[in-house]
Design a protein around this motif. Structure first.
Motif, PDB file in Angstrom:
ATOM      1  N   GLU A  14       0.754  -1.189  -0.052  1.00 31.84           N
ATOM      2  CA  GLU A  14       0.045  -0.038   0.154  1.00 31.84           C
ATOM      3  C   GLU A  14       0.863   1.321  -0.023  1.00 31.84           C
ATOM      4  OE1 GLU A  14      -3.804   1.797   2.488  1.00 31.84           O
ATOM      5  OE2 GLU A  14      -3.148  -0.229   2.747  1.00 31.84           O
ATOM      6  N   SER A  15       2.086   1.120   0.529  1.00 31.35           N
ATOM      7  CA  SER A  15       3.074   2.403   0.471  1.00 31.35           C
ATOM      8  C   SER A  15       2.963   3.031  -0.834  1.00 31.35           C
ATOM      9  CB  SER A  15       4.314   1.940   1.366  1.00 31.35           C
ATOM     10  OG  SER A  15       4.954   1.378   0.286  1.00 31.35           O
ATOM     11  N   LEU A  18       0.677   5.791  -1.923  1.00 31.55           N
ATOM     12  CA  LEU A  18       0.407   7.017  -1.080  1.00 31.55           C
ATOM     13  C   LEU A  18       0.045   8.236  -1.727  1.00 31.55           C
ATOM     14  CD1 LEU A  18       3.537   6.787   1.608  1.00 31.55           C
ATOM     15  CD2 LEU A  18       0.849   6.787   2.168  1.00 31.55           C
ATOM     16  N   PHE A  80       4.301   4.162   8.276  1.00 30.11           N
ATOM     17  CA  PHE A  80       3.368   3.937   6.874  1.00 30.11           C
ATOM     18  C   PHE A  80       1.994   4.536   7.505  1.00 30.11           C
ATOM     19  CE2 PHE A  80      -0.286   1.708   4.788  1.00 30.11           C
ATOM     20  CZ  PHE A  80      -0.269   2.426   3.892  1.00 30.11           C
ATOM     21  N   LEU A  83       2.030   8.289   7.874  1.00 34.87           N
ATOM     22  CA  LEU A  83       2.066   8.951   6.423  1.00 34.87           C
ATOM     23  C   LEU A  83       0.797   9.049   5.850  1.00 34.87           C
ATOM     24  CD1 LEU A  83       5.434   7.543   4.894  1.00 34.87           C
ATOM     25  CD2 LEU A  83       5.033   9.957   5.678  1.00 34.87           C
ATOM     26  N   LYS A  84       0.246   7.866   6.010  1.00 33.54           N
ATOM     27  CA  LYS A  84      -1.099   7.648   5.520  1.00 33.54           C
ATOM     28  C   LYS A  84      -2.382   8.640   5.837  1.00 33.54           C
ATOM     29  CE  LYS A  84      -4.462   3.940   4.717  1.00 33.54           C
ATOM     30  NZ  LYS A  84      -4.948   2.586   4.962  1.00 33.54           N
TER      31      LYS A  84
END
Length: 85
Positions: A14-15, A18, A80, A83-84
């Motif tokens: 998923e990263s 972003l 993560f 960041l998300k």
């Protein structure tokens, strides 16, 4: 497969999606945690001074040397999530 390992692999996948690209220092920290969580301690010789990218990546991985793989995976997941948003 452990739940942590599944969460780690999901966060890695998923990263790449972003909405905003993190700054280079954040990307290097994530890279180091990813490598530590996937492969364990840094391996091989440090790249030469003319290979800036490979050297920076190697240094980021070396910075987390000695961290348990599970701990590195959890730190990656936590980073993560921050960041998300």
């Amino acid at each position: 497969m452990s739940n942590l390992k599944e969460q780690f692999e999901a966060a890695v996948a998923e990263s790449k999606t972003l909405p905003e690209r993190p700054d280079n220092m954040t990307l290097l920290k994530m890279y180091g945690l990813y490598k530590q969580g996937s492969n364990g301690d840094v391996q091989g010789e440090r790249p030469g001074m003319t290979d800036f990218v490979a050297r920076a990546k190697w240094d980021a991985w070396a910075a987390v040397k000695g961290t348990a793989q599970e701990q590195a995976q959890q730190q990656y997941i936590d980073m993560f999530k921050d960041l998300k948003g």
